[in-house]
Design an enzyme around this catalytic site. Structure first.
Site, mmCIF file in Angstrom:
data_model
loop_
_atom_site.group_PDB
_atom_site.id
_atom_site.type_symbol
_atom_site.label_atom_id
_atom_site.label_comp_id
_atom_site.label_asym_id
_atom_site.label_seq_id
_atom_site.Cartn_x
_atom_site.Cartn_y
_atom_site.Cartn_z
ATOM 1 N N LEU A 1 98.517 107.814 9.905
ATOM 2 C CA LEU A 1 98.390 106.715 8.945
ATOM 3 C C LEU A 1 97.759 107.196 7.640
ATOM 4 C CD1 LEU A 1 98.373 103.639 8.278
ATOM 5 C CD2 LEU A 1 96.105 103.565 9.327
ATOM 6 N N LYS B 1 88.538 88.404 14.583
ATOM 7 C CA LYS B 1 87.648 87.901 15.633
ATOM 8 C C LYS B 1 86.227 87.840 15.090
ATOM 9 C CE LYS B 1 87.574 92.630 17.341
ATOM 10 N NZ LYS B 1 87.936 93.562 18.391
ATOM 11 N N ARG C 1 99.512 100.057 14.580
ATOM 12 C CA ARG C 1 99.970 98.893 15.353
ATOM 13 C C ARG C 1 98.787 97.940 15.495
ATOM 14 N NH1 ARG C 1 104.156 100.283 20.173
ATOM 15 N NH2 ARG C 1 105.905 100.854 18.822
ATOM 16 N N GLY D 1 96.007 95.239 16.040
ATOM 17 C CA GLY D 1 95.710 94.313 17.131
ATOM 18 C C GLY D 1 96.149 94.780 18.505
ATOM 19 N N CYS D 2 96.776 95.952 18.582
ATOM 20 C CA CYS D 2 97.389 96.365 19.852
ATOM 21 C C CYS D 2 96.667 97.511 20.547
ATOM 22 C CB CYS D 2 98.847 96.753 19.629
ATOM 23 S SG CYS D 2 99.804 95.352 19.057
ATOM 24 N N GLY D 3 95.649 98.081 19.914
ATOM 25 C CA GLY D 3 94.903 99.138 20.581
ATOM 26 C C GLY D 3 93.872 98.508 21.490
ATOM 27 N N LEU D 4 92.621 98.628 21.094
ATOM 28 C CA LEU D 4 91.521 98.064 21.873
ATOM 29 C C LEU D 4 91.609 96.548 21.959
ATOM 30 C CD1 LEU D 4 88.735 100.291 20.304
ATOM 31 C CD2 LEU D 4 89.646 100.496 22.610
ATOM 32 N N ASP D 5 92.266 95.912 20.989
ATOM 33 C CA ASP D 5 92.334 94.445 20.975
ATOM 34 C C ASP D 5 93.336 93.863 21.969
ATOM 35 O OD1 ASP D 5 90.299 94.008 19.190
ATOM 36 O OD2 ASP D 5 91.603 93.963 17.437
#
Length: 146
Positions: free
Chosen positions: A15, A78, A113, A115-119
């Site tokens: 990135l 959040k 990506r 919101g798709c890792g730890l979230d």
């Protein structure tokens, strides 16, 4: 003025190797903790934690840093770092970012990506949200995966 239309692409790579003309995006909590995952890389690269806190943004909004000619978007998805975002809070943050992009004539955005890792959100739903929210813009969005 001719419009380019919305463009969306996904690519493998770092990135942070995206063009310096691209705005960067990632998700954080309103407490600006940034202690895990890619948030740590953003914190180390761009600093500005107090600057972000001073903006007083709430869940569903977007905090912004300007670094050189680049905007760095912090989607507040959040309340606290240990919470999980919802598709609604992510969507609200993206809509807020969209407004800033349009007002500031941002043309291209690079992001992981979000919101798709730890979230733990599902990428197929998140990518649909991105396409729905930005389809009426001339923005070019590139999503980087490792």
């Amino acid at each position: 003025m001719a419009t380019m239309g919305f463009k969306y692409s996904e690519k493998r790579g770092d990135l942070f190797s995206s063009p310096e003309t691209d705005a960067l995006v990632h998700c954080i909590s309103s407490d600006c903790a940034m202690g895990k995952g890619i948030a740590v890389l953003f914190k180390n690269k761009f600093g500005g934690v107090q600057e972000l806190k001073d903006q007083g943004k709430k869940t569903g909004e977007v905090a912004v840093l300007k670094r050189g000619s680049r905007y760095v978007y912090y989607l507040i998805t959040k309340d606290r770092y240990f919470h999980k975002p919802t598709y609604d809070t992510l969507s609200s943050s993206l809509v807020a970012m969209k407004s800033h992009c349009i007002e500031n004539k941002v043309q291209s955005v690079s992001m992981p990506r979000i919101g798709c890792g730890l979230d733990g959100l599902q990428w197929d739903k998140v990518s649909s949200l991105l396409k729905d929210i930005f389809s009426d813009t001339d923005l070019s969005i590139t999503v980087y995966t490792i």
